[in-house]
Design a protein around this motif. Structure first.
Motif, mmCIF file in Angstrom:
data_model
loop_
_atom_site.group_PDB
_atom_site.id
_atom_site.type_symbol
_atom_site.label_atom_id
_atom_site.label_comp_id
_atom_site.label_asym_id
_atom_site.label_seq_id
_atom_site.Cartn_x
_atom_site.Cartn_y
_atom_site.Cartn_z
ATOM 1 N N ARG A 94 0.586 0.251 -5.302
ATOM 2 C CA ARG A 94 -0.737 -0.125 -4.771
ATOM 3 C C ARG A 94 -1.464 -1.073 -5.742
ATOM 4 N NH1 ARG A 94 -4.263 3.430 -4.181
ATOM 5 N NH2 ARG A 94 -5.169 2.771 -2.232
ATOM 6 N N PHE A 146 -0.377 0.388 15.597
ATOM 7 C CA PHE A 146 -0.109 1.431 14.599
ATOM 8 C C PHE A 146 1.257 2.094 14.800
ATOM 9 C CE2 PHE A 146 -4.710 1.267 15.403
ATOM 10 C CZ PHE A 146 -5.086 0.723 14.182
ATOM 11 N N ASP A 149 4.515 0.310 13.195
ATOM 12 C CA ASP A 149 5.057 0.535 11.844
ATOM 13 C C ASP A 149 5.572 1.959 11.694
ATOM 14 O OD1 ASP A 149 3.115 2.258 10.059
ATOM 15 O OD2 ASP A 149 1.760 0.849 11.020
ATOM 16 N N GLN A 150 4.999 2.898 12.469
ATOM 17 C CA GLN A 150 5.390 4.309 12.318
ATOM 18 C C GLN A 150 6.777 4.580 12.894
ATOM 19 O OE1 GLN A 150 2.058 6.942 13.447
ATOM 20 N NE2 GLN A 150 0.690 5.250 12.988
ATOM 21 N N GLN A 209 -3.665 11.716 -1.604
ATOM 22 C CA GLN A 209 -2.769 11.821 -0.430
ATOM 23 C C GLN A 209 -1.356 11.336 -0.779
ATOM 24 O OE1 GLN A 209 -0.853 9.069 1.903
ATOM 25 N NE2 GLN A 209 -2.962 8.345 1.992
ATOM 26 N N HIS A 210 -1.259 10.246 -1.575
ATOM 27 C CA HIS A 210 0.069 9.721 -1.923
ATOM 28 C C HIS A 210 0.791 10.690 -2.849
ATOM 29 C CE1 HIS A 210 -2.593 6.050 -1.422
ATOM 30 N NE2 HIS A 210 -1.794 6.016 -0.395
ATOM 31 N N GLN A 214 3.762 12.005 7.993
ATOM 32 C CA GLN A 214 4.516 10.747 8.140
ATOM 33 C C GLN A 214 5.669 10.672 7.133
ATOM 34 O OE1 GLN A 214 2.901 6.585 7.283
ATOM 35 N NE2 GLN A 214 2.329 6.831 9.414
ATOM 36 N N GLY A 264 0.802 -1.228 0.000
ATOM 37 C CA GLY A 264 0.000 0.000 0.000
ATOM 38 C C GLY A 264 0.831 1.272 0.000
ATOM 39 N N GLY A 265 0.184 2.340 0.425
ATOM 40 C CA GLY A 265 0.795 3.664 0.398
ATOM 41 C C GLY A 265 2.010 3.789 1.300
ATOM 42 N N GLN A 266 2.063 2.958 2.332
ATOM 43 C CA GLN A 266 3.181 3.058 3.266
ATOM 44 C C GLN A 266 4.524 2.813 2.575
ATOM 45 O OE1 GLN A 266 3.939 -0.278 5.521
ATOM 46 N NE2 GLN A 266 4.335 0.808 7.432
ATOM 47 N N SER A 317 -9.179 4.214 18.401
ATOM 48 C CA SER A 317 -9.897 5.360 17.835
ATOM 49 C C SER A 317 -10.889 4.876 16.786
ATOM 50 C CB SER A 317 -8.907 6.338 17.206
ATOM 51 O OG SER A 317 -8.175 5.690 16.193
ATOM 52 N N ALA A 376 -5.905 6.031 8.926
ATOM 53 C CA ALA A 376 -4.741 6.896 9.123
ATOM 54 C C ALA A 376 -4.768 7.332 10.584
ATOM 55 C CB ALA A 376 -4.838 8.116 8.209
ATOM 56 N N PRO A 377 -3.645 7.827 11.106
ATOM 57 C CA PRO A 377 -3.714 8.360 12.467
ATOM 58 C C PRO A 377 -4.633 9.588 12.482
ATOM 59 C CG PRO A 377 -1.425 8.225 11.663
ATOM 60 C CD PRO A 377 -2.311 7.964 10.503
ATOM 61 N N ARG A 381 -4.748 -2.930 -4.742
ATOM 62 C CA ARG A 381 -5.862 -2.141 -4.204
ATOM 63 C C ARG A 381 -6.982 -2.010 -5.240
ATOM 64 N NH1 ARG A 381 -3.082 -2.922 -0.043
ATOM 65 N NH2 ARG A 381 -2.615 -1.273 1.465
ATOM 66 N N HIS A 433 2.104 -4.206 8.069
ATOM 67 C CA HIS A 433 2.637 -2.856 7.824
ATOM 68 C C HIS A 433 4.062 -2.729 8.376
ATOM 69 C CE1 HIS A 433 -1.420 -1.194 6.944
ATOM 70 N NE2 HIS A 433 -0.741 -0.245 6.348
ATOM 71 N N ARG A 488 5.688 6.018 1.224
ATOM 72 C CA ARG A 488 6.161 6.989 2.217
ATOM 73 C C ARG A 488 7.528 6.597 2.764
ATOM 74 N NH1 ARG A 488 0.736 6.684 3.184
ATOM 75 N NH2 ARG A 488 0.994 5.155 4.850
HETATM 76 N N1 LIG Z 1 -6.490 4.097 13.866
HETATM 77 C C1 LIG Z 1 -5.231 4.433 13.595
HETATM 78 N N2 LIG Z 1 -4.497 5.065 14.529
HETATM 79 C C2 LIG Z 1 -3.211 5.402 14.294
HETATM 80 N N3 LIG Z 1 -2.587 5.168 13.129
HETATM 81 C C3 LIG Z 1 -3.270 4.536 12.172
HETATM 82 C C4 LIG Z 1 -4.624 4.143 12.343
HETATM 83 N N4 LIG Z 1 -5.044 3.545 11.194
HETATM 84 C C5 LIG Z 1 -4.001 3.550 10.350
HETATM 85 N N5 LIG Z 1 -2.925 4.145 10.925
HETATM 86 C C6 LIG Z 1 -1.587 4.346 10.330
HETATM 87 O O1 LIG Z 1 -1.756 4.924 9.060
HETATM 88 C C7 LIG Z 1 -0.836 4.368 8.120
HETATM 89 C C8 LIG Z 1 -1.658 3.763 6.982
HETATM 90 O O2 LIG Z 1 -0.808 3.270 6.013
HETATM 91 P P1 LIG Z 1 -1.398 2.610 4.673
HETATM 92 O O3 LIG Z 1 -0.263 2.270 3.786
HETATM 93 O O4 LIG Z 1 -2.347 1.520 5.027
HETATM 94 O O5 LIG Z 1 -2.273 3.783 4.133
HETATM 95 P P2 LIG Z 1 -2.481 4.461 2.761
HETATM 96 O O6 LIG Z 1 -1.384 5.381 2.399
HETATM 97 O O7 LIG Z 1 -3.845 5.064 2.856
HETATM 98 O O8 LIG Z 1 -2.401 3.328 1.688
HETATM 99 P P3 LIG Z 1 -3.416 2.299 1.099
HETATM 100 O O9 LIG Z 1 -4.665 3.040 0.733
HETATM 101 O O10 LIG Z 1 -2.682 1.789 -0.047
HETATM 102 O O11 LIG Z 1 -3.612 1.285 2.205
HETATM 103 C C9 LIG Z 1 0.009 3.378 8.897
HETATM 104 O O12 LIG Z 1 1.196 4.011 9.341
HETATM 105 C C10 LIG Z 1 -0.861 3.033 10.109
HETATM 106 O O13 LIG Z 1 -0.130 2.679 11.258
#
Ligand SMILES: Nc1ncnc2c1ncn2[C@@H]1O[C@H](COP(=O)(O)OP(=O)(O)OP(=O)(O)O)[C@@H](O)[C@H]1O
Length: 370
Positions: A46, A299, A302-303, A57-58, A110, A22-24, A266, A136-137, A49, A325, A27
């Motif tokens: 992706r 979460f 991975d961050q 966003q990407h 991020q 995915g998008g991660q 959350s 996302a966070p 997907r 992740h 990043r």
């Molecule tokens: N509820 C949450 N609280 C905190 N962080 C979150 C939460 N949900 C997702 N994240 C964080 O957001 C990021 C999501 O990454 P991810 O690659 O899935 O997203 P994306 O860029 O939208 O890509 P894709 O749409 O391809 O999945 C990760 O770092 C994950 O830890």
């Protein structure tokens, strides 16, 4: 030592469909490209997907990184599945990114934060989009959970939430000031300690009634109470007024431990879903993340990988089940730096608790601009 230099060699090929796919991947690889001065080519972005390729966003995240490192970004438009980034020198000062949707500003941060830390002076990032977006966070997570923990690596930033924005309108804006550092310190978080505090916020914005915030909060407290009897739980119901664009509701609940660990659960309101359910979803997420004896939630895991990979020295973090992740971030970090990760399973015979230690010998990236 990995000096921060300008790219001169052939681009490193990154498979955007690998593992989490995915998008991660974008990043982590774009930020590491910028910091290490390695040109990258990412393909099959992706791929698995339902809407493959770059989403807004990407795209704005990649453009932001390219702007931050005076780079050359090729092939990046909505839907592209192949891009290349050739980084230049990281520039401090003002940078703006706008997803023009409800795409998460926290995911923009991020990708940008690790880069801005390696600039020659402070950076001011104006990030526009959704502040409290799905998958996302929430911005409150970034400020209240992520920020205090990355400070342990020596990463310092301030975040001014100027406007909150929600799906589908977006319109949120945060202003982030990032201080540069010479190098990042390794971090050890292996002792969970006891949960000492549980607090949070349940919000409504726009035309949504305040009652929704109170219902989310009450349902979350009831759910947590079933497992945690002794602690005072304070989840503040809030009506966002001036500083919110559009309608939205959601909740974040944070638990703190005696050793300084932070965990969150959350959720965000969705059309047709009762407020109680949103509160229960967030509470169950929090409980799931504190039931294991790890030091980070699913979460934060991975961050933190990119900071572990960049730090000078060995970091150790105890986690619950290692997420895909996290494994993906490790895979990319090992491809683009000299960092070496190991994951060790730890079984506690007395409690039947299973945790994992993620250990990383960091690459020791040095900020040669300072
Ligand atoms: N509820 C949450 N609280 C905190 N962080 C979150 C939460 N949900 C997702 N994240 C964080 O957001 C990021 C999501 O990454 P991810 O690659 O899935 O997203 P994306 O860029 O939208 O890509 P894709 O749409 O391809 O999945 C990760 O770092 C994950 O830890």
């Amino acid at each position: 030592m990995e000096p921060v230099t300008v790219a001169t060699t052939a681009a490193t090929e990154i498979d955007g469909s690998v593992m989490e796919g995915g998008g991660q991947i974008l990043r982590v690889s774009a930020a590491l490209s910028c910091i290490t001065g390695t040109a990258i080519k990412i393909s099959k972005i992706r791929a698995g997907r339902s809407t493959p390729g770059l989403r807004p966003q990407h795209l704005s995240g990649l453009q932001l990184v390219s702007d931050l490192c005076s780079g050359s970004l090729q092939g990046a438009s909505i839907g592209s599945t192949d891009i290349s980034l050739t980084p230049g020198k990281i520039q401090s000062g003002n940078h703006t990114a706008d997803t023009q949707t409800a795409g998460s500003v926290c995911l923009l941060l991020q990708v940008a934060l690790p880069c801005a830390v390696f600039a020659d002076a402070s950076s001011q990032l104006c990030l526009k989009g959704g502040t409290n977006a799905e998958m996302a966070p929430q911005i409150d997570y970034t400020v209240k959970v992520f920020k205090p923990i990355v400070e342990k690596f020596g990463v310092h930033f301030d975040c001014d939430i100027r406007m909150r924005g929600y799906y589908p309108k977006g319109g949120g804006e945060v202003f982030v000031t990032v201080n540069p550092v010479k190098e990042l310190q390794p971090v050890t978080m292996t002792e969970r300690g006891n949960i000492t505090k549980i607090h949070g916020r349940a919000f409504v914005a726009g035309v949504l009634p305040f009652k929704l915030a109170k219902d989310m909060s009450a349902a979350a407290v009831r759910t947590i109470r079933k497992e945690i009897k002794e602690l005072y739980i304070n989840i503040q119901p809030l009506q966002e007024k001036d500083k919110a664009c559009g309608n939205g509701n959601g909740i974040i609940i944070i638990a703190e431990s005696s050793t300084g660990c932070l965990f969150a659960g959350s959720a965000l309101g969705k059309k047709g879903v009762y407020a109680d359910k949103i509160g229960i979803e967030a509470a169950e997420m929090l409980l799931r993340n504190i039931r294991h004896n790890g030091c980070v939630d699913e979460f934060l895991q991975d961050q933190l990988i990119i900071f572990m990979a960049l730090a000078k020295g060995t970091s150790r973090i105890r986690t619950g089940a290692v997420t895909l992740h996290t494994q993906t971030a490790i895979h990319i970090a090992e491809q683009l730096t000299q960092a070496k990760f190991t994951i060790t399973k730890c079984e506690d015979e007395l409690s039947s608790n299973v945790t994992y230690i993620i250990e990383c010998q960091g690459s020791g990236a040095a900020n040669l601009h300072l």
